[in-house]
Design a protein around this motif. Structure first.
Motif, mmCIF file in Angstrom:
data_model
loop_
_atom_site.group_PDB
_atom_site.id
_atom_site.type_symbol
_atom_site.label_atom_id
_atom_site.label_comp_id
_atom_site.label_asym_id
_atom_site.label_seq_id
_atom_site.Cartn_x
_atom_site.Cartn_y
_atom_site.Cartn_z
ATOM 1 N N THR A 69 0.845 -1.191 0.000
ATOM 2 C CA THR A 69 0.000 0.000 0.000
ATOM 3 C C THR A 69 0.881 1.241 0.000
ATOM 4 O O THR A 69 0.603 2.216 -0.697
ATOM 5 N N ARG A 110 -3.069 4.912 4.070
ATOM 6 C CA ARG A 110 -4.518 5.069 4.089
ATOM 7 C C ARG A 110 -4.900 6.359 4.811
ATOM 8 O O ARG A 110 -4.571 6.545 5.988
ATOM 9 N N ARG A 149 1.473 -3.226 3.804
ATOM 10 C CA ARG A 149 0.240 -3.564 3.092
ATOM 11 C C ARG A 149 -0.921 -3.446 4.073
ATOM 12 O O ARG A 149 -0.929 -4.085 5.127
ATOM 13 N N THR A 153 -6.878 -4.595 2.409
ATOM 14 C CA THR A 153 -6.720 -4.798 0.969
ATOM 15 C C THR A 153 -7.332 -6.133 0.557
ATOM 16 O O THR A 153 -6.965 -7.176 1.103
#
Length: 228
Positions: A69, A110, A149, A153
């Motif tokens: 990510t 995020r 990550r 996800t």
């Protein structure tokens, strides 16, 4: 070649909040990257899982960045118990490393998460706070490069009837692989201390082997920046 925490916790819930650690981007971070702190490797070795289920790790840094990510430079701000997962007969404690982001090298964290918490499987005693207190007393110094990550996800493929990702999992990140998901400056070259096979050069190419070929962590960070 180790299974990541994200895949272990995808079907589990229950968790606690964490102290705020917002993303930031600062220039001129290279100087601190190349400082070797001897205690850092010992700290991160606690999160190795040599007997974990084997999965194929990314074959190079570019593949690792594509899986992530976000790839960030960060300092460790805290460590804490995040939750206990698994069925009643096999409860597994999870430990969260709270990061203080310094620079985003690739991708994006995020925006809805004010905290950057990376989960690892904890120790066997689910109700004991002593190990957390001991780790907190010896937090690593300086900066590391993390391939993160988000646990929310969606998997590339899923079986019909698969359980949705629990809401609690979406609060946390995992490393893209325990075999090269984060790097620190070692005494002579870059090392991935969470990797059980750190320093091993035999076998097929992996992101860990690619990262550990660099003499300086700033060189690895520079390489990742060019991938964006």
């Amino acid at each position: 070649m180790l299974i990541t925490v994200a895949s272990m916790t995808a079907a589990c819930g229950n968790g606690d909040g964490a102290a705020p650690q917002n993303e930031s981007t600062r220039p001129n971070t290279a100087a601190g990257l190349d400082t070797h702190h001897p205690g850092n490797v010992a700290f991160f070795k606690q999160f190795r899982m040599p007997n974990a289920l084997l999965v194929k790790p990314p074959e190079n840094l570019a593949a690792g960045a594509d899986t992530a990510t976000a790839v960030i430079v960060a300092e460790v701000a805290d460590v804490r118990r995040t939750r206990v997962v698994g069925p009643p007969e096999a409860r597994v404690p999870m430990t969260g490393i709270v990061l203080r982001p310094v620079e985003t090298l690739h991708g994006k964290l995020r925006p809805e998460l004010k905290d950057v918490i990376v989960e690892f499987t904890g120790e066997a005693t689910v109700d004991s706070p002593e190990s957390i207190a001991e780790m907190r007393a010896s937090l690593p110094q300086g900066k590391a490069v993390w391939f993160l990550r988000w646990q929310g996800t969606p998997p590339p493929t899923s079986k019909p009837g698969a359980r949705p990702i629990p809401r609690e999992s979406k609060k946390f990140y995992g490393v893209v692989s325990l075999d090269g998901g984060m790097f620190v400056q070692g005494a002579e070259n870059v090392v991935s201390p969470i990797a059980a096979e750190s320093g091993e050069t035999a076998g097929p190419p992996t992101m860990r082997k690619a990262g550990e070929r660099f003499d300086k962590l700033s060189e690895l960070a520079k390489k990742v920046r060019t991938l964006d």
